[in-house]
Design a protein around this motif. Structure first.
Motif, PDB file in Angstrom:
ATOM      1  N   UNK A  80       7.648  12.861  -0.284  1.00 47.04           N
ATOM      2  CA  UNK A  80       7.837  11.747   0.611  1.00 47.04           C
ATOM      3  C   UNK A  80       8.112  12.558   2.139  1.00 47.04           C
ATOM      4  N   UNK A  81       7.865  11.567   2.883  1.00 43.26           N
ATOM      5  CA  UNK A  81       8.537  11.915   4.108  1.00 43.26           C
ATOM      6  C   UNK A  81       8.598  10.762   5.104  1.00 43.26           C
ATOM      7  N   UNK A  82       9.167  10.579   6.083  1.00 43.46           N
ATOM      8  CA  UNK A  82       8.871   9.942   7.275  1.00 43.46           C
ATOM      9  C   UNK A  82       9.306  10.542   8.555  1.00 43.46           C
ATOM     10  N   UNK A  83       9.458   9.608   9.743  1.00 46.45           N
ATOM     11  CA  UNK A  83      10.125  10.565  11.178  1.00 46.45           C
ATOM     12  C   UNK A  83      10.320   9.313  11.835  1.00 46.45           C
ATOM     13  N   UNK A  84      11.568   9.958  13.029  1.00 46.63           N
ATOM     14  CA  UNK A  84      12.052   8.616  13.997  1.00 46.63           C
ATOM     15  C   UNK A  84      11.762   9.915  14.922  1.00 46.63           C
ATOM     16  N   UNK A  85      11.403   9.235  16.048  1.00 47.28           N
ATOM     17  CA  UNK A  85      11.246   9.942  17.193  1.00 47.28           C
ATOM     18  C   UNK A  85      12.292   9.092  18.582  1.00 47.28           C
ATOM     19  N   UNK A 108       1.954  16.744   7.055  1.00 44.89           N
ATOM     20  CA  UNK A 108       2.718  15.251   7.100  1.00 44.89           C
ATOM     21  C   UNK A 108       2.497  14.777   8.267  1.00 44.89           C
ATOM     22  N   UNK A 109       1.347  13.241   7.812  1.00 44.33           N
ATOM     23  CA  UNK A 109       0.920  12.546   9.377  1.00 44.33           C
ATOM     24  C   UNK A 109       1.704  11.478   8.676  1.00 44.33           C
ATOM     25  N   UNK A 110       2.294  10.786  10.323  1.00 46.18           N
ATOM     26  CA  UNK A 110       3.240  10.084   9.853  1.00 46.18           C
ATOM     27  C   UNK A 110       3.035   9.005  11.445  1.00 46.18           C
ATOM     28  N   UNK A 111       2.639   7.339  10.778  1.00 46.89           N
ATOM     29  CA  UNK A 111       1.957   6.717  11.739  1.00 46.89           C
ATOM     30  C   UNK A 111       2.983   5.136  11.837  1.00 46.89           C
ATOM     31  N   UNK A 112       2.871   4.896  12.955  1.00 48.72           N
ATOM     32  CA  UNK A 112       3.969   3.527  13.718  1.00 48.72           C
ATOM     33  C   UNK A 112       2.787   2.279  13.458  1.00 48.72           C
ATOM     34  N   UNK A 113       2.524   1.517  12.453  1.00 50.63           N
ATOM     35  CA  UNK A 113       1.793   0.762  11.737  1.00 50.63           C
ATOM     36  C   UNK A 113       1.826  -0.913  12.770  1.00 50.63           C
ATOM     37  N   UNK A 114       2.969  -0.881  13.873  1.00 55.21           N
ATOM     38  CA  UNK A 114       3.183  -1.968  14.485  1.00 55.21           C
ATOM     39  C   UNK A 114       2.439  -1.596  15.547  1.00 55.21           C
ATOM     40  N   UNK A 115       1.546  -3.220  15.713  1.00 50.97           N
ATOM     41  CA  UNK A 115       0.766  -2.653  16.962  1.00 50.97           C
ATOM     42  C   UNK A 115       1.738  -3.029  18.382  1.00 50.97           C
ATOM     43  N   UNK A 116       2.446  -3.608  17.949  1.00 50.40           N
ATOM     44  CA  UNK A 116       3.059  -3.802  18.983  1.00 50.40           C
ATOM     45  C   UNK A 116       3.872  -2.418  20.455  1.00 50.40           C
ATOM     46  N   UNK A 117       3.564  -2.476  21.933  1.00 51.65           N
ATOM     47  CA  UNK A 117       3.133  -1.278  21.985  1.00 51.65           C
ATOM     48  C   UNK A 117       4.913  -0.515  22.355  1.00 51.65           C
ATOM     49  N   UNK A 118       5.798  -2.186  22.120  1.00 54.71           N
ATOM     50  CA  UNK A 118       6.867  -1.823  22.572  1.00 54.71           C
ATOM     51  C   UNK A 118       7.515  -1.129  21.131  1.00 54.71           C
ATOM     52  N   UNK A 119       6.467  -1.683  20.366  1.00 55.40           N
ATOM     53  CA  UNK A 119       7.666  -0.243  18.866  1.00 55.40           C
ATOM     54  C   UNK A 119       7.166   0.878  18.974  1.00 55.40           C
TER      55      UNK A 119
END
Length: 139
Positions: A80-85, A108-119
């Motif tokens: 398992x993996x995750x990322x923070x930017x 690995x490809x990690x996405x931000x699934x939050x649809x809000x642009x601020x996230x």
């Protein structure tokens, strides 16, 4: 004399039979083999390489590019993996926790699934002044 022998022999014989049968029943009770204990081993990190970002143009502001996902390669397999930017001092850390690996745990490809642009992490002006990537991975 015979009655004394019977009175003594019968209880002794019954006790011997019952005692032996009790041991026979105890021998039948078994416990499956198991392991217990403690151990130690070295914990080492992963080397992260081949970092690529996927950008999404900001609707209404073409001067902001949002990071939709980040792809990276690990030097060892992970389960398992995750990322923070983190883009710069003015922005918070953005979590990219929807992660998947097409090759069994190396890339690995990690996405931000939050649809809000601020996230989504963003780069003002199209290029980052300074950025940090934090990758968490586990075997």
């Amino acid at each position: 004399m015979k009655s004394i022998v019977r009175r003594v022999a019968l209880p002794i014989g019954a006790a011997a039979v019952l005692g032996c049968s009790g041991f026979a029943f105890m021998a039948v009770n078994g416990v499956p083999e198991s392991r217990a204990g403690a151990g130690e081993s070295a914990i080492s990190g992963y080397n992260v390489s081949n970092i690529h970002y996927t950008y999404v143009d900001s609707i209404g502001n073409p001067h902001l590019n949002y990071i939709k996902s980040v792809t990276f390669t690990l030097d060892h397999q992970a389960s398992r993996a995750s990322a923070q930017i983190h883009v710069n001092q003015a922005t918070p850390w953005f979590a990219y926790t929807d992660c998947g690996s097409p090759d069994g745990g190396y890339t690995w490809t990690c996405s931000n699934t939050n649809s809000g642009a601020a996230a989504l992490a963003y780069f003002p002006g199209g290029a980052p002044a300074s950025d940090m990537l934090n990758v968490s991975a586990a075997q």
